[in-house]
Design a protein around this motif. Structure first.
Motif, PDB file in Angstrom:
ATOM      1  N   LEU A 109     -11.551   7.798  23.113  1.00  0.00           N
ATOM      2  CA  LEU A 109     -10.730   8.512  22.128  1.00  0.00           C
ATOM      3  C   LEU A 109     -10.130   7.510  21.137  1.00  0.00           C
ATOM      4  N   ILE A 110      -9.888   7.990  19.919  1.00  0.00           N
ATOM      5  CA  ILE A 110      -9.149   7.165  18.958  1.00  0.00           C
ATOM      6  C   ILE A 110      -7.678   7.509  19.093  1.00  0.00           C
ATOM      7  N   GLU A 111      -6.859   6.482  19.243  1.00  0.00           N
ATOM      8  CA  GLU A 111      -5.412   6.697  19.291  1.00  0.00           C
ATOM      9  C   GLU A 111      -4.817   6.426  17.909  1.00  0.00           C
ATOM     10  N   PHE A 112      -3.949   7.332  17.470  1.00  0.00           N
ATOM     11  CA  PHE A 112      -3.228   7.134  16.213  1.00  0.00           C
ATOM     12  C   PHE A 112      -1.740   6.956  16.520  1.00  0.00           C
ATOM     13  N   PRO A 113      -1.273   5.698  16.656  1.00  0.00           N
ATOM     14  CA  PRO A 113       0.142   5.480  16.941  1.00  0.00           C
ATOM     15  C   PRO A 113       1.015   5.887  15.748  1.00  0.00           C
ATOM     16  N   LEU A 114       2.250   6.265  16.042  1.00  0.00           N
ATOM     17  CA  LEU A 114       3.130   6.784  14.990  1.00  0.00           C
ATOM     18  C   LEU A 114       3.845   5.662  14.232  1.00  0.00           C
ATOM     19  N   LEU A 115       4.268   6.013  13.035  1.00  0.00           N
ATOM     20  CA  LEU A 115       4.870   5.054  12.099  1.00  0.00           C
ATOM     21  C   LEU A 115       6.186   4.468  12.625  1.00  0.00           C
ATOM     22  N   THR A 116       6.307   3.160  12.509  1.00  0.00           N
ATOM     23  CA  THR A 116       7.577   2.492  12.844  1.00  0.00           C
ATOM     24  C   THR A 116       8.020   1.644  11.654  1.00  0.00           C
ATOM     25  N   THR A 117       9.268   1.188  11.718  1.00  0.00           N
ATOM     26  CA  THR A 117       9.746   0.280  10.675  1.00  0.00           C
ATOM     27  C   THR A 117      10.830  -0.620  11.234  1.00  0.00           C
ATOM     28  N   ARG A 118      11.200  -1.615  10.438  1.00  0.00           N
ATOM     29  CA  ARG A 118      12.305  -2.492  10.816  1.00  0.00           C
ATOM     30  C   ARG A 118      13.556  -1.984  10.115  1.00  0.00           C
ATOM     31  N   PHE A 119      14.615  -1.774  10.848  1.00  0.00           N
ATOM     32  CA  PHE A 119      15.847  -1.213  10.296  1.00  0.00           C
ATOM     33  C   PHE A 119      17.011  -2.014  10.871  1.00  0.00           C
ATOM     34  N   PHE A 120      17.734  -2.725   9.996  1.00  0.00           N
ATOM     35  CA  PHE A 120      18.816  -3.614  10.446  1.00  0.00           C
ATOM     36  C   PHE A 120      18.338  -4.529  11.583  1.00  0.00           C
ATOM     37  N   GLY A 121      17.173  -5.127  11.361  1.00  0.00           N
ATOM     38  CA  GLY A 121      16.678  -6.133  12.294  1.00  0.00           C
ATOM     39  C   GLY A 121      16.022  -5.593  13.553  1.00  0.00           C
ATOM     40  N   LYS A 122      15.980  -4.271  13.678  1.00  0.00           N
ATOM     41  CA  LYS A 122      15.405  -3.678  14.886  1.00  0.00           C
ATOM     42  C   LYS A 122      14.203  -2.825  14.516  1.00  0.00           C
ATOM     43  N   VAL A 123      13.171  -2.815  15.351  1.00  0.00           N
ATOM     44  CA  VAL A 123      12.032  -1.933  15.085  1.00  0.00           C
ATOM     45  C   VAL A 123      12.360  -0.551  15.658  1.00  0.00           C
ATOM     46  N   ILE A 124      12.217   0.459  14.817  1.00  0.00           N
ATOM     47  CA  ILE A 124      12.528   1.839  15.243  1.00  0.00           C
ATOM     48  C   ILE A 124      11.431   2.781  14.743  1.00  0.00           C
ATOM     49  N   PRO A 125      11.336   3.969  15.319  1.00  0.00           N
ATOM     50  CA  PRO A 125      10.384   4.940  14.773  1.00  0.00           C
ATOM     51  C   PRO A 125      10.822   5.357  13.360  1.00  0.00           C
ATOM     52  N   ALA A 126       9.847   5.605  12.500  1.00  0.00           N
ATOM     53  CA  ALA A 126      10.155   6.127  11.158  1.00  0.00           C
ATOM     54  C   ALA A 126       9.178   7.244  10.840  1.00  0.00           C
ATOM     55  N   ALA A 127       8.644   7.856  11.897  1.00  0.00           N
ATOM     56  CA  ALA A 127       7.469   8.718  11.762  1.00  0.00           C
ATOM     57  C   ALA A 127       7.782  10.173  11.463  1.00  0.00           C
ATOM     58  N   GLY A 128       9.057  10.519  11.303  1.00  0.00           N
ATOM     59  CA  GLY A 128       9.372  11.919  11.036  1.00  0.00           C
ATOM     60  C   GLY A 128      10.340  12.459  12.063  1.00  0.00           C
ATOM     61  N   GLY A 129      10.351  13.782  12.227  1.00  0.00           N
ATOM     62  CA  GLY A 129      11.228  14.415  13.203  1.00  0.00           C
ATOM     63  C   GLY A 129      12.679  14.003  13.007  1.00  0.00           C
ATOM     64  N   PHE A 130      13.350  13.659  14.111  1.00  0.00           N
ATOM     65  CA  PHE A 130      14.750  13.242  14.049  1.00  0.00           C
ATOM     66  C   PHE A 130      14.934  12.071  13.069  1.00  0.00           C
ATOM     67  N   TYR A 131      13.962  11.154  13.058  1.00  0.00           N
ATOM     68  CA  TYR A 131      14.112   9.954  12.228  1.00  0.00           C
ATOM     69  C   TYR A 131      14.036  10.286  10.741  1.00  0.00           C
ATOM     70  N   LEU A 132      13.267  11.285  10.386  1.00  0.00           N
ATOM     71  CA  LEU A 132      13.248  11.722   8.979  1.00  0.00           C
ATOM     72  C   LEU A 132      14.629  12.254   8.600  1.00  0.00           C
ATOM     73  N   ARG A 133      15.248  13.000   9.514  1.00  0.00           N
ATOM     74  CA  ARG A 133      16.565  13.593   9.230  1.00  0.00           C
ATOM     75  C   ARG A 133      17.654  12.534   9.218  1.00  0.00           C
ATOM     76  N   PHE A 134      17.522  11.550  10.098  1.00  0.00           N
ATOM     77  CA  PHE A 134      18.581  10.562  10.318  1.00  0.00           C
ATOM     78  C   PHE A 134      18.541   9.412   9.306  1.00  0.00           C
ATOM     79  N   LEU A 135      17.365   8.889   9.033  1.00  0.00           N
ATOM     80  CA  LEU A 135      17.250   7.698   8.188  1.00  0.00           C
ATOM     81  C   LEU A 135      17.402   8.058   6.712  1.00  0.00           C
TER      82      LEU A 135
END
Ligand SMILES: [Zn+2]
Length: 280
Positions: free
Chosen positions: A174-200
């Motif tokens: 299978l091909i795996e498609f990992p979700l989008l992450t980013t660096r935020f205040f020095g920490k890597v966090i999810p940025a792929a949508g859902g709660f993070y779209l609302r929060f960031l």
């Protein structure tokens, strides 16, 4: 080119809400919100993959025709929004895949685990999906959070197997498609949508997508159907943290999603694979 998956589920499906309400006793409402979601995709010129909770199709079979008729794709999000690592779920997962195939005329080629619950204890799911001719999975959040995630997992698409879920296995089916992450205040966090779209801040989300585009990586993004239709969602009394995760900025999710879709190009998983699959 980026990829959009819509986790098509009702307000009572998220694991956090299931702590407070009996999901088996609820009448589905999200099917009433489908038109609004299809309209958003149409006006932003976007094709998406709908990872559907199977019981919603049993309740209203014509949602499949509407989604496929508008040119979108269908993926599997379990029959009742069950975590893969739930006790004994392994015993019925194969039967659920087959039931979903029957409900959708075998149209589903991809899977997303509820709550990104694909981990070392539930990697057996990859073999069952492969045995059922699935082509891809998108359940790996390549950073550890309090709720889910696998830190150190590869961030670009790769071949996944049950024995190697976090980086390329040349023998993976299978091909795996990992979700989008980013660096935020020095920490890597999810940025792929859902709660993070609302929060960031929107600028953080958009910079995350830009960074992936610069690196020729697809930003794999997700949104829950209930986040796009908050008018169909009752306000349940919950602990402060659970309420924050569920409701924070929920009235802004639609506009934020619309803005992301207007600013970047997104497509569905199978379209992405047919265009770029040979490079994966
Ligand atoms: Zn879900």
């Amino acid at each position: 080119m980026n990829i959009l998956g819509i986790d098509f589920e009702d307000w009572f499906h998220p694991q956090i809400i299931q702590k407070y309400v009996n999901s088996k006793k609820q009448t589905p409402r999200i099917v009433e919100g489908l038109d609004k979601i299809l309209e958003l995709l149409l006006t932003t010129n976007t094709f998406a993959t709908f990872f559907i909770v199977g019981e919603l199709i049993k309740y209203k079979p014509d949602i499949i025709d509407k989604i496929l008729g508008a040119g979108h794709e269908i993926g599997f999000h379990t029959m009742h929004h069950t975590r893969l690592d739930s006790p004994a779920y392994k015993e019925i997962f194969d039967a659920e895949i087959k039931q979903f195939a029957e409900l959708t005329g075998g149209k589903s080629k991809g899977f997303r685990a509820p709550m990104f619950s694909l981990n070392r204890n539930s990697s057996w799911a990859i073999d069952m999906l492969a045995d059922n001719k699935y082509v891809y999975d998108s359940s790996i959040m390549p950073v550890n959070t309090t709720l889910y995630g696998i830190s150190g997992a590869q961030r670009t698409p790769y071949k996944i197997s049950s024995s190697q879920i976090q980086r390329n296995d040349p023998n993976g089916k299978l091909i795996e498609f990992p979700l989008l992450t980013t660096r935020f205040f020095g920490k890597v966090i999810p940025a792929a949508g859902g709660f993070y779209l609302r929060f960031l801040p929107s600028s953080t989300t958009k910079n995350a997508i830009k960074n992936y585009e610069k690196g020729s990586m697809p930003a794999v993004f997700y949104i829950h159907s209930w986040e796009l239709t908050p008018q169909l969602m009752p306000k349940i009394r919950m602990s402060f943290t659970d309420s924050f995760i569920t409701y924070h900025n929920i009235g802004k999710a639609f506009v934020k999603m619309e803005s992301v879709l207007k600013s970047f190009s997104f497509t569905s998983f199978e379209r992405y694979i047919s265009k770029f699959g040979s490079n994966l």
